[in-house]
Design an enzyme around this catalytic site. Structure first.
Site, mmCIF file in Angstrom:
data_model
loop_
_atom_site.group_PDB
_atom_site.id
_atom_site.type_symbol
_atom_site.label_atom_id
_atom_site.label_comp_id
_atom_site.label_asym_id
_atom_site.label_seq_id
_atom_site.Cartn_x
_atom_site.Cartn_y
_atom_site.Cartn_z
ATOM 1 N N PRO A 39 45.332 189.347 -44.327
ATOM 2 C CA PRO A 39 45.358 189.665 -42.899
ATOM 3 C C PRO A 39 45.892 188.519 -42.054
ATOM 4 O O PRO A 39 46.103 187.405 -42.537
ATOM 5 C CB PRO A 39 43.882 189.909 -42.586
ATOM 6 C CG PRO A 39 43.179 188.931 -43.495
ATOM 7 C CD PRO A 39 44.003 188.902 -44.772
ATOM 8 N N THR A 41 44.162 187.353 -39.454
ATOM 9 C CA THR A 41 43.052 186.656 -38.804
ATOM 10 C C THR A 41 42.598 185.382 -39.519
ATOM 11 O O THR A 41 42.233 184.408 -38.876
ATOM 12 C CB THR A 41 41.856 187.600 -38.647
ATOM 13 O OG1 THR A 41 41.610 188.260 -39.895
ATOM 14 C CG2 THR A 41 42.128 188.644 -37.578
ATOM 15 N N ASN A 42 42.557 185.391 -40.839
ATOM 16 C CA ASN A 42 42.184 184.164 -41.574
ATOM 17 C C ASN A 42 43.041 184.069 -42.839
ATOM 18 O O ASN A 42 42.533 184.149 -43.955
ATOM 19 C CB ASN A 42 40.688 184.118 -41.910
ATOM 20 C CG ASN A 42 40.133 185.464 -42.318
ATOM 21 O OD1 ASN A 42 40.867 186.325 -42.806
ATOM 22 N ND2 ASN A 42 38.850 185.654 -42.130
ATOM 23 N N GLY A 122 44.073 195.610 -41.857
ATOM 24 C CA GLY A 122 43.799 196.715 -40.954
ATOM 25 C C GLY A 122 43.464 197.998 -41.698
ATOM 26 O O GLY A 122 43.696 198.135 -42.903
ATOM 27 N N GLY A 140 36.016 196.850 -44.779
ATOM 28 C CA GLY A 140 36.102 197.603 -43.536
ATOM 29 C C GLY A 140 35.881 196.710 -42.329
ATOM 30 O O GLY A 140 35.590 195.517 -42.461
ATOM 31 N N CYS A 173 35.192 188.643 -39.403
ATOM 32 C CA CYS A 173 34.747 190.013 -39.139
ATOM 33 C C CYS A 173 33.232 190.147 -39.126
ATOM 34 O O CYS A 173 32.701 191.131 -38.617
ATOM 35 C CB CYS A 173 35.351 190.983 -40.154
ATOM 36 S SG CYS A 173 34.978 190.570 -41.873
ATOM 37 N N GLU A 263 34.462 196.099 -31.870
ATOM 38 C CA GLU A 263 34.742 194.822 -32.523
ATOM 39 C C GLU A 263 35.715 194.003 -31.688
ATOM 40 O O GLU A 263 36.787 194.483 -31.317
ATOM 41 C CB GLU A 263 35.329 195.065 -33.922
ATOM 42 C CG GLU A 263 35.567 193.771 -34.692
ATOM 43 C CD GLU A 263 36.200 194.012 -36.053
ATOM 44 O OE1 GLU A 263 35.818 193.316 -36.996
ATOM 45 O OE2 GLU A 263 37.071 194.899 -36.158
#
Length: 377
Positions: A39, A41-42, A122, A140, A173, A263
């Site tokens: 992803p 994000t990280n 995603g 998820g 997350c 979220e």
């Protein structure tokens, strides 16, 4: 995160277990080539983690990078490959798609030599992984509710939540998304948040900020992911104090039309007030049903019965008590298995509820000697 220390002595190759009495044995079998979706994000930490558990289990791994951090992902893979080369290990055991695209990723997942998919990303990509026909482990979304019960240590609880929500500017997350507080202590909790650097956004500013943060499709605005409070304010055209570390909005509703209830991969929290733990549990479930089923819930309390009620009746795979959820869920500040992949179980449409680790990347081969004849049955 402690992953190396946790995994280094774990037996993942060859014979795992001998039972001389029952005359059975178990051996580890690598699954083969693993396709790993990464992803935005990280990206670097996820690459390191997935490479580590793949190599630990004698598997090879090919990364499909998210386009936005592709150069970071490729640089991380290059470092891993150079290290393998220095140890005279096969550097091609770790590789990546140089020209990542949806089509290339789909081809990688569908390839007959790909034997497993580790899907972090995603909803669309995770669903594609499960639909590929190749065995997949996906994760998820997390929409973690954090319940603060009346017996909680308020200053310490607030400190933990702010530390968790500001770590990496909230991109993990498992970080807290909604704070749900007993009305008996709600004012004291709000004051403590204020004293520790939280900014409560209200009125037109809150509406403007929320509408920009969560888009019409229900997904977060990519421009606001992982940004600090002041940068978020500039993007939204809202004044945020220079000393603010977390932005909080007092909310009463949950749903797609209430952006603070979903979220938020940035240091933004919803703040709810409830009568007692029963209302807190019901509201937590509502938050999770919006987005986050199967993921994580956290609570702060000194009442063991409250803990047990949340543990038994929350639709999540992990419950955290008196700890910041971002690092608690991944096993950095708890006894959970250290992992950058958090399974959401069947309720979250996943194949496992584990903190994913090396044991998820091997098959077990079984051997047994006969101990009876047909006539003995």
């Amino acid at each position: 995160m402690g992953g190396y220390e946790e995994y280094k002595d774990l037996k993942t190759v060859g014979i795992l277990h001998r039972d001389e009495e029952k005359k059975v044995m178990e051996a580890a079998v690598p699954v083969g080539v693993i396709a790993a979706l990464i992803p935005s994000t990280n990206p670097t930490s996820t690459v390191i983690f997935k490479a580590m558990i793949a190599l630990k289990t004698a598997n090879s791994i090919i990364f499909s990078p998210h386009p936005s951090p592709a150069k970071c992902i490729q640089a991380t893979v290059d470092v891993i490959r150079q290290t393998l080369k220095e140890f005279e290990a096969p550097e091609n055991a770790v590789n990546y798609l140089e020209y990542a695209s949806l089509e290339a990723t789909q081809e990688l997942m569908d390839n007959r030599y790909t034997k497993m998919i580790l899907a972090t990303g995603g909803k669309t990509m995770v669903k594609a992984a499960y639909s590929s026909g190749t065995p997949a482990i996906g994760v998820g979304p997390g929409n973690v509710p954090c319940y603060i019960e009346k017996t909680a240590n308020i200053p310490l609880t607030v400190k933990r939540i702010i530390g968790s929500k500001t770590f990496d500017n909230g991109v993990i997350c498992a970080s807290e998304q909604s704070v749900i507080v007993d009305e008996a202590i709600a004012e004291a909790v709000k004051e403590e948040f204020f004293q520790q650097g939280a900014y409560f956004i209200t009125g037109e500013d809150a509406a403007k900020f929320g509408k920009l943060m969560i888009q019409g499709n229900g997904l977060m605005n990519p421009a606001m992911v992982g940004k600090d409070a002041q940068t978020l304010g500039k993007i939204a055209g809202v004044d945020i104090p220079d000393n603010a570390t977390v932005i909080i909005h007092e909310e009463t509703q949950v749903g797609r039309d209430y952006p603070y209830s979903t979220e938020k991969l940035c240091p933004v929290l919803a703040f709810y007030t409830v009568k007692d733990w029963e209302e807190g549990l019901a509201l937590s479930r509502k938050v999770l049903e919006l987005k986050g089923l199967g993921h994580t819930l956290s609570l702060h309390t000194e009442d063991d019965q409250v803990v047990e009620n949340f543990f038994l009746h929350s639709p999540v795979s992990r419950v955290l008590v008196n700890v910041g959820s971002a690092l608690g869920a991944v096993g950095a500040t708890t006894g959970f298995l250290p992992s950058m992949m958090l399974g959401c179980g069947a309720i979250g449409n996943g194949s496992t509820s584990d903190n994913i680790g090396p044991k998820n990347l091997i098959n077990i081969r079984y051997l047994a000697y006969g101990d009876k004849e047909i006539g003995d049955l």
